[in-house]
Write a protein that holds these residues in place. Structure first.
Motif, PDB file in Angstrom:
ATOM      1  N   THR A  39      34.659  35.726  31.575  1.00  0.00           N
ATOM      2  CA  THR A  39      35.685  36.471  31.103  1.00  0.00           C
ATOM      3  C   THR A  39      36.647  36.978  32.110  1.00  0.00           C
ATOM      4  OG1 THR A  39      34.544  38.648  32.283  1.00  0.00           O
ATOM      5  CG2 THR A  39      33.924  37.105  29.448  1.00  0.00           C
ATOM      6  N   ASP A  40      37.279  37.752  31.332  1.00  0.00           N
ATOM      7  CA  ASP A  40      38.555  38.415  32.210  1.00  0.00           C
ATOM      8  C   ASP A  40      37.994  39.608  33.017  1.00  0.00           C
ATOM      9  OD1 ASP A  40      40.918  36.471  31.424  1.00  0.00           O
ATOM     10  OD2 ASP A  40      40.958  37.425  29.503  1.00  0.00           O
ATOM     11  N   THR A  42      36.945  41.865  36.010  1.00  0.00           N
ATOM     12  CA  THR A  42      37.162  41.501  37.566  1.00  0.00           C
ATOM     13  C   THR A  42      36.987  42.586  38.036  1.00  0.00           C
ATOM     14  OG1 THR A  42      39.068  42.148  37.099  1.00  0.00           O
ATOM     15  CG2 THR A  42      38.785  39.655  36.904  1.00  0.00           C
TER      16      THR A  42
END
Length: 171
Positions: A39-40, A42
């Motif tokens: 996924t994005d 972070t």
């Protein structure tokens, strides 16, 4: 949006992870790494793991319910054109595809009684886990039909019976 909210959203988008969180069988650090790689999402892996742990604590346990169903096997199904007059005798028809008794070598597993989309979803998941390939499947009214290859018929009946004995409750 907070890291916790983004983590929850990422987990909600992965039904297998949500089920594992509810069941309490997650390695939170490994799950956090997985979410970071897919996924994005972070951030600090431990912070994501903590967000997952807290989310899991808030989720309700996954209850299951036994369904009152009768499961039977129909041999000799074959694919026919769903737009033809012959399709009127089909055990299962969706769009242009229909499966009719006496037209081939496939097997239909037919469950009648307390069935719905949740029961079909659970049965399909269990069939996939058992390595049984599904050719077609549908649910409507009080009937659920799964079409498999002939050699998988007996295994499919056992898997569907077992699956419908404990369907995850939908709410």
């Amino acid at each position: 949006m907070s890291l916790a909210a983004v983590t929850r959203e990422a987990a909600d988008g992965r039904p297998f992870l949500l089920a594992a969180l509810r069941a309490g069988v997650v390695n939170y650090t490994a799950a956090a790494r997985y979410l970071e790689s897919t996924t994005d999402l972070t951030g600090d892996t431990e912070a994501i793991a903590t967000a997952l742990r807290r989310y899991a604590e808030e989720l309700p346990d996954e209850d299951s319910e036994s369904r009152s169903v009768r499961v039977a096997m129909e041999s000799g199904l074959g694919a026919v054109d769903g737009t033809s007059e012959r399709a009127g005798d089909a055990l299962l028809a969706v769009g242009d595809a229909a499966f009719e008794p006496g037209a081939g070598s496939l097997t239909g597993v037919v469950a009648t009684g307390e069935v719905d989309a949740a029961a079909l979803s659970h049965a399909l998941s269990r069939l996939a886990a058992a390595g049984v390939a599904v050719v077609a499947a549908a649910v409507g009214g009080d009937a659920l039909v799964v079409v498999v290859e002939r050699r998988d018929g007996a295994d499919a009946v056992r898997v569907v019976e077992d699956a419908l004995s404990a369907v995850p409750a939908t709410g």
